[in-house]
Design an enzyme around this catalytic site. Structure first.
Site, mmCIF file in Angstrom:
data_model
loop_
_atom_site.group_PDB
_atom_site.id
_atom_site.type_symbol
_atom_site.label_atom_id
_atom_site.label_comp_id
_atom_site.label_asym_id
_atom_site.label_seq_id
_atom_site.Cartn_x
_atom_site.Cartn_y
_atom_site.Cartn_z
ATOM 1 N N ASP A 1 40.556 76.323 25.681
ATOM 2 C CA ASP A 1 39.883 76.552 24.388
ATOM 3 C C ASP A 1 38.712 77.521 24.576
ATOM 4 O OD1 ASP A 1 40.983 73.745 22.928
ATOM 5 O OD2 ASP A 1 40.686 73.690 25.082
ATOM 6 N N GLY B 1 55.591 65.373 30.871
ATOM 7 C CA GLY B 1 55.353 64.603 29.657
ATOM 8 C C GLY B 1 56.568 64.614 28.764
ATOM 9 N N GLN C 1 57.127 65.005 21.443
ATOM 10 C CA GLN C 1 57.154 64.108 20.282
ATOM 11 C C GLN C 1 58.527 64.156 19.630
ATOM 12 O OE1 GLN C 1 53.728 64.573 17.826
ATOM 13 N NE2 GLN C 1 53.988 62.535 16.963
ATOM 14 N N ASP D 1 60.364 67.621 38.923
ATOM 15 C CA ASP D 1 60.638 67.274 37.528
ATOM 16 C C ASP D 1 61.639 66.123 37.520
ATOM 17 O OD1 ASP D 1 60.218 68.958 34.655
ATOM 18 O OD2 ASP D 1 61.875 67.518 34.676
ATOM 19 N N ASN E 1 49.180 66.320 27.452
ATOM 20 C CA ASN E 1 48.400 65.888 26.291
ATOM 21 C C ASN E 1 48.747 64.471 25.857
ATOM 22 O OD1 ASN E 1 46.624 67.997 25.605
ATOM 23 N ND2 ASN E 1 48.342 69.227 24.891
ATOM 24 N N PRO E 2 47.791 63.761 25.256
ATOM 25 C CA PRO E 2 46.400 64.161 25.014
ATOM 26 C C PRO E 2 45.605 64.142 26.322
ATOM 27 C CG PRO E 2 46.762 61.906 24.235
ATOM 28 C CD PRO E 2 48.080 62.392 24.745
ATOM 29 N N VAL E 3 45.197 65.324 26.747
ATOM 30 C CA VAL E 3 44.733 65.492 28.128
ATOM 31 C C VAL E 3 43.493 64.674 28.469
ATOM 32 C CG1 VAL E 3 43.439 67.629 27.643
ATOM 33 C CG2 VAL E 3 44.275 67.200 29.940
ATOM 34 N N ARG F 1 52.091 59.034 16.829
ATOM 35 C CA ARG F 1 51.202 59.595 17.843
ATOM 36 C C ARG F 1 50.943 58.555 18.941
ATOM 37 N NH1 ARG F 1 46.340 59.237 19.189
ATOM 38 N NH2 ARG F 1 46.054 57.599 17.652
ATOM 39 N N ARG G 1 40.068 80.949 24.705
ATOM 40 C CA ARG G 1 40.417 81.417 23.348
ATOM 41 C C ARG G 1 39.157 81.816 22.588
ATOM 42 N NH1 ARG G 1 44.698 76.468 22.698
ATOM 43 N NH2 ARG G 1 46.553 77.650 23.251
ATOM 44 N N HIS H 1 39.945 68.283 23.961
ATOM 45 C CA HIS H 1 40.882 69.411 23.830
ATOM 46 C C HIS H 1 41.709 69.065 22.596
ATOM 47 C CE1 HIS H 1 43.975 72.366 24.574
ATOM 48 N NE2 HIS H 1 44.894 71.436 24.732
ATOM 49 N N VAL I 1 55.046 74.729 30.606
ATOM 50 C CA VAL I 1 53.702 74.887 31.177
ATOM 51 C C VAL I 1 53.757 74.900 32.707
ATOM 52 C CG1 VAL I 1 51.411 73.821 31.375
ATOM 53 C CG2 VAL I 1 52.574 73.876 29.161
ATOM 54 N N ARG J 1 36.304 82.900 23.875
ATOM 55 C CA ARG J 1 35.808 84.164 24.441
ATOM 56 C C ARG J 1 36.643 85.342 23.939
ATOM 57 N NH1 ARG J 1 35.732 83.566 30.738
ATOM 58 N NH2 ARG J 1 34.846 85.649 30.597
HETATM 59 N N1 LIG Z 1 45.863 70.692 28.306
HETATM 60 C C1 LIG Z 1 46.255 71.862 27.829
HETATM 61 O O1 LIG Z 1 45.447 72.790 27.666
HETATM 62 C C2 LIG Z 1 47.712 72.017 27.459
HETATM 63 C C3 LIG Z 1 48.213 73.238 26.986
HETATM 64 C C4 LIG Z 1 49.571 73.344 26.698
HETATM 65 C C5 LIG Z 1 50.395 72.239 26.843
HETATM 66 N N2 LIG Z 1 49.877 71.061 27.290
HETATM 67 C C6 LIG Z 1 50.688 69.863 27.479
HETATM 68 O O2 LIG Z 1 51.419 70.003 28.697
HETATM 69 C C7 LIG Z 1 52.555 69.131 28.643
HETATM 70 C C8 LIG Z 1 53.794 69.913 29.069
HETATM 71 O O3 LIG Z 1 54.116 70.867 28.080
HETATM 72 P P1 LIG Z 1 55.482 71.692 28.205
HETATM 73 O O4 LIG Z 1 55.502 72.634 27.056
HETATM 74 O O5 LIG Z 1 55.634 72.197 29.584
HETATM 75 O O6 LIG Z 1 56.547 70.536 27.950
HETATM 76 P P2 LIG Z 1 58.061 70.512 28.459
HETATM 77 O O7 LIG Z 1 58.755 69.471 27.653
HETATM 78 O O8 LIG Z 1 58.604 71.891 28.489
HETATM 79 O O9 LIG Z 1 57.936 70.013 29.981
HETATM 80 C C9 LIG Z 1 57.622 68.702 30.343
HETATM 81 C C10 LIG Z 1 58.461 68.370 31.556
HETATM 82 O O10 LIG Z 1 58.048 67.099 32.071
HETATM 83 C C11 LIG Z 1 59.210 66.532 32.652
HETATM 84 N N3 LIG Z 1 58.995 65.093 32.876
HETATM 85 C C12 LIG Z 1 58.967 64.093 31.976
HETATM 86 N N4 LIG Z 1 58.731 62.915 32.607
HETATM 87 C C13 LIG Z 1 58.586 63.193 33.926
HETATM 88 C C14 LIG Z 1 58.292 62.416 35.072
HETATM 89 N N5 LIG Z 1 58.105 61.091 34.989
HETATM 90 N N6 LIG Z 1 58.208 63.043 36.274
HETATM 91 C C15 LIG Z 1 58.419 64.385 36.377
HETATM 92 N N7 LIG Z 1 58.693 65.162 35.312
HETATM 93 C C16 LIG Z 1 58.758 64.592 34.105
HETATM 94 C C17 LIG Z 1 60.306 66.829 31.649
HETATM 95 O O11 LIG Z 1 61.607 66.719 32.237
HETATM 96 C C18 LIG Z 1 59.961 68.256 31.249
HETATM 97 O O12 LIG Z 1 60.671 69.211 32.032
HETATM 98 C C19 LIG Z 1 52.626 68.611 27.203
HETATM 99 O O13 LIG Z 1 52.056 67.303 27.155
HETATM 100 C C20 LIG Z 1 51.761 69.606 26.435
HETATM 101 O O14 LIG Z 1 51.231 69.053 25.251
HETATM 102 C C21 LIG Z 1 48.561 70.932 27.599
#
Ligand SMILES: NC(=O)c1ccc[n+]([C@@H]2O[C@H](COP(=O)([O-])OP(=O)(O)OC[C@H]3O[C@@H](n4cnc5c(N)ncnc54)[C@H](O)[C@@H]3O)[C@@H](O)[C@H]2O)c1
Length: 321
Positions: free
Chosen positions: A153, A84, A87, A40, A125-127, A93, A156, A180, A19, A158
């Site tokens: 959302d 983040g 899981q 990161d 998440n959970p955001v 959870r 999506r 969300h 993301v 729209r």
């Molecule tokens: N809110 C939304 O609409 C939405 C949509 C998609 C994904 N997400 C959420 O976004 C988050 C990221 O998703 P992703 O697919 O990129 O995951 P990902 O695992 O690819 O990336 C997460 C990154 O966070 C890094 N990280 C972990 N702890 C850290 C810290 N303390 N400091 C800095 N970096 C750290 C990890 O090394 C990893 O590179 C997830 O929680 C996912 O559920 C939210």
């Protein structure tokens, strides 16, 4: 090259995974920021996610993309948190929530310690629960710590309506409210196509059978979108990346855009002690104003139910610490 006296618009992205890196790439191409810093916990990943798009800089609007550090929080206009843990097999959870809560708190503490005057946008998440936690932890005024909420959302929603009605998605105005996640609420009473209430539009169009069922199907498809995409490719990253460009762009350009970001409620919609997606005016101050839409009775009840689910999660997290 920036002119003397011109302040670079700076965005720090914490978390350079699927993301964070996709958002950074989309933001770079948008021309909305002059400085994009990626952080990161995995330094090599951050470096790789910077070098790869940086090699395309001859083809972008002028922008500096680099690996950042905590000191970058200080003069950042916006800090977007996508960091983040994923899981793990067999992990509950609640255990994942505890882990991500600890990550968010550590990042927020660093941002506050740097004396940042920026806006925090939580995506992890959970955001909604994590936005609430981040806001409380920061002690900043409401509106400066927001979550991406149900902006994705709503996009999506729209998109699916535009396909169903065969109309340009830009002429479809529609909002998803609440969590969300599974308890989110499609606000049909706020849905318009080219200025017409969607039910009127449908009646006059006459193009589909069983409109009420079609509506339920669309709502279900919006909720299930992320599950399907994660099954197919492991993560969702493109639409959320563009969603974040929309939110961050509204902040950087002081657009006063109506977006369903997640924000702590203080009595709006009869709710408090919870953060969730509601239509809000987003400007350089973050959320400047929360709009209280006149929802139908069903929608209002569903929003209250969604808030209860989030409040339970917040309380469960508090009890477990
Ligand atoms: N809110 C939304 O609409 C939405 C949509 C998609 C994904 N997400 C959420 O976004 C988050 C990221 O998703 P992703 O697919 O990129 O995951 P990902 O695992 O690819 O990336 C997460 C990154 O966070 C890094 N990280 C972990 N702890 C850290 C810290 N303390 N400091 C800095 N970096 C750290 C990890 O090394 C990893 O590179 C997830 O929680 C996912 O559920 C939210």
């Amino acid at each position: 090259m920036l002119k003397d006296g011109w302040e670079a618009r700076k965005v720090v992205v914490v978390g350079a995974g699927a993301v964070g890196s996709t958002f950074a790439y989309a933001l770079a191409q948008s021309g909305l920021a002059e400085e994009i810093m990626l952080l990161d916990a995995n330094q090599e990943l951050a470096l790789g996610q910077v070098l790869d798009p940086a090699h395309g800089l001859p083809y972008y609007p002028a922008v500096n993309i680099s690996v950042g550090d905590r000191a970058d929080y200080q003069n950042a206009d916006v800090i977007v948190i996508t960091a983040g843990a994923k899981q793990k097999p067999g992990q509950s959870r609640l255990a994942l929530l505890q882990r991500n809560a600890a990550i968010i708190e550590e990042i927020v503490d660093d941002i506050v310690a740097q004396g940042s005057e920026g806006i925090i946008v939580v995506v992890t998440n959970p955001v909604d629960v994590l936005t609430h936690l981040a806001h409380t932890r920061s002690s900043w005024e409401r509106g400066r710590v927001i979550g991406s909420g149900t902006v994705l959302d709503s996009a999506r929603f729209r998109y699916l309506l535009s396909k169903q009605c065969n109309v340009d998605v830009h002429n479809v105005h529609a909002y998803v409210l609440g969590e969300h996640g599974d308890s989110e609420v499609a606000a049909w009473s706020m849905t318009h196509i080219g200025g017409m209430a969607v039910d009127d539009y449908c009646e006059k169009c006459g193009g589909c059978e069983g409109w009420e069922k079609v509506k339920r199907d669309i709502e279900g498809a919006v909720k299930r979108s992320a599950y399907h995409i994660i099954d197919y490719k492991g993560a969702t990253n493109y639409a959320v990346g563009l969603t974040l460009v929309r939110i961050v762009g509204a902040i950087l350009r002081n657009e006063r855009s109506v977006l369903t970001v997640s924000v702590p409620l203080e009595g709006e919609y009869g709710l408090r002690d919870v953060s969730l997606g509601v239509p809000s005016i987003v400007s350089r101050d973050g959320v400047e104003h929360i709009m209280e839409a006149s929802l139908s009775t069903d929608e209002r009840e569903s929003l209250i139910a969604s808030a209860s689910i989030l409040q339970e999660s917040i309380q469960e997290l508090e009890r477990s610490r």
